[in-house]
Design a protein around this motif. Sequence first.
Motif, short mmCIF file in Angstrom:
data_model
loop_
_atom_site.label_atom_id
_atom_site.label_comp_id
_atom_site.label_asym_id
_atom_site.label_seq_id
_atom_site.Cartn_x
_atom_site.Cartn_y
_atom_site.Cartn_z
N HIS A 201 0.82 -1.21 0.00
CA HIS A 201 0.00 0.00 0.00
C HIS A 201 0.85 1.26 0.00
CE1 HIS A 201 -3.91 2.10 1.05
NE2 HIS A 201 -4.19 1.30 0.03
N ASN A 204 2.72 3.86 3.18
CA ASN A 204 2.12 3.78 4.52
C ASN A 204 3.23 3.86 5.57
OD1 ASN A 204 2.91 0.84 5.32
ND2 ASN A 204 2.30 0.81 3.17
N HIS A 236 -2.21 1.72 12.82
CA HIS A 236 -1.79 1.08 11.56
C HIS A 236 -2.24 -0.38 11.60
CE1 HIS A 236 0.38 0.49 7.91
NE2 HIS A 236 1.63 0.54 8.34
N HIS A 279 -9.06 6.51 7.22
CA HIS A 279 -7.81 6.28 6.50
C HIS A 279 -7.16 7.61 6.17
CE1 HIS A 279 -4.97 4.63 3.58
NE2 HIS A 279 -5.21 3.46 4.16
N ARG A 288 -9.89 -1.68 -0.92
CA ARG A 288 -9.75 -3.13 -0.69
C ARG A 288 -10.93 -3.72 0.07
NH1 ARG A 288 -4.27 -1.77 2.33
NH2 ARG A 288 -5.76 -0.22 3.09
N PHE A 351 -0.58 -9.93 9.14
CA PHE A 351 -0.38 -8.74 8.30
C PHE A 351 1.12 -8.61 7.97
CE2 PHE A 351 -2.06 -4.01 8.21
CZ PHE A 351 -1.40 -3.77 7.02
N ARG A 355 2.62 -8.23 4.33
CA ARG A 355 3.25 -6.95 3.96
C ARG A 355 4.75 -7.07 3.73
NH1 ARG A 355 1.09 -1.79 4.19
NH2 ARG A 355 -0.71 -2.89 3.37
#
Length: 396
Positions: A201, A204, A236, A279, A288, A351, A355
């Motif tokens: 993303h 970020n 986050h 966000h 998403r 995550f 990520r």
Amino acid sequence: MTINQPTHTAPVQQPVVPEIHRGLAGVVADTTAVSRVNPDSNSLLYRGYPVQELAAQKSFEEVAYLLWHGELPDDVQLAAFEVAERSLRRLDHSVRRVIDEIPTSADPMDVVRTAVSVIGANDLSTPDSSVEANLAKSLRLFAQLPAIVSYDQRRRHGLDLVEPRDDLGYSANFLYMTFGEVQEVEVVEAFDVSMIMYAEHSFNASTFTARVITSTLSDLYSAVTGAIGALKGPLHGGANEAVMHIFSEIGLGDGSAERAELWLEDTLAHKRKVMGFGHRVYKHGDSRVPTMHAALLTLIDHFDRPDLLDLYESLADGMKTRTGILPNLDYPAGPAYHLMGFDTASFTPIFVAARVTGWTAHIMEQLAANALIRPLSFYNGTPERHVPPAADGDVL
Ligand SMILES: CC(=O)SCCNC(=O)CCNC(=O)[C@H](O)C(C)(C)COP(=O)(O)OP(=O)(O)OC[C@H]1O[C@@H](n2cnc3c(N)ncnc32)[C@H](O)[C@@H]1OP(=O)(O)O
Ligand SMILES: O=C([O-])CC(=O)C(=O)O
């Protein structure tokens, strides 16, 4: 010791306060070819491909390859990539020993961060930041994070490590190592979709952290370790866990919609944030969410949990009506992982496993055209002053 003090008494000029972008909001810090977040069209492209199309047609392994190499793999490239990934899945003994030394009460994000650090300390190629070495390190982390996350969840529940299976794809194997059984195809597919959604993303906070660390010419493992620390925070990545804590606080089952309404009223009245909503970049909804929402609906149907949907929808409706603020990816992802059987503390480590693909793609991009990241600050502390001269006889 005599210190010369300034003798002039010219009037002190008040500095002009420059325009300050707190939180770097709205600042374009660099270019990237890894992904494009477009809040106007509500779209997200990985290397040019809409993330929804990737989720519908490609595996997480193919997406990882795409993020690192810029192109989707052909059949031969994918087969080689899968063989390499499967050969690296097993956790090194020394990493396992270090994990075993950490109390099971520790935050699993601390466990993951430590394990990545140990992998880096063990890897003789750590100082080698060539593209080839960094691709190899990225693949190693990609392949081993499922073992770290699944083993940590199991040991928290008093269960033994499950060795990986190299006849299973990435997501099927991740779930197998966590639960000790091969999961049904609907569950594996929903998990794979979540990994693709979480993969990347742009700039970020955690990716930017990784790029800052890389910009000093530090190594890839250090950058990923720092990124994990940034992802842990509830503003986050930590928000996917926070969503489930909110659900537990409100309570599932009969009357959850009414309870959600009261909970929301109280939370907003106290100016507390509702995790999983809002966000920095998307102001009309997270691109998403529709895909992850559809995956969640499949799971709700599969596990026959309409109670969860009631609470999920009433909270989202209440937020929209009262604040106009819409869910981000963490809102459907948290309950999805809950339904799959993960304990809440595993959500943000999952995550991380997703990520790490985006982080490492950015690390390599940063290195390819590096500039030390070092912004300016405007000093607003005590004006210049001087240490009083030492009295005669004082000894330093
Ligand atoms: C995968 C991800 O990392 S997605 C993000 C996950 N994080 C969360 O879900 C945490 C909850 N959300 C938030 O805290 C915020 O929406 C952030 C940090 C993600 C982005 O926010 P920012 O762009 O910094 O905006 P900021 O926090 O200043 O919010 C602007 C206003 O909206 C309000 N607001 C924003 N999000 C929320 C929320 N989730 N709940 C309640 N109010 C909110 C703020 O209170 C603020 O109101 P004010 O102007 O009256 O003070
Ligand atoms: O882009 C951001 O600021 C946060 C986010 O949604 C992500 O990292 O996936």
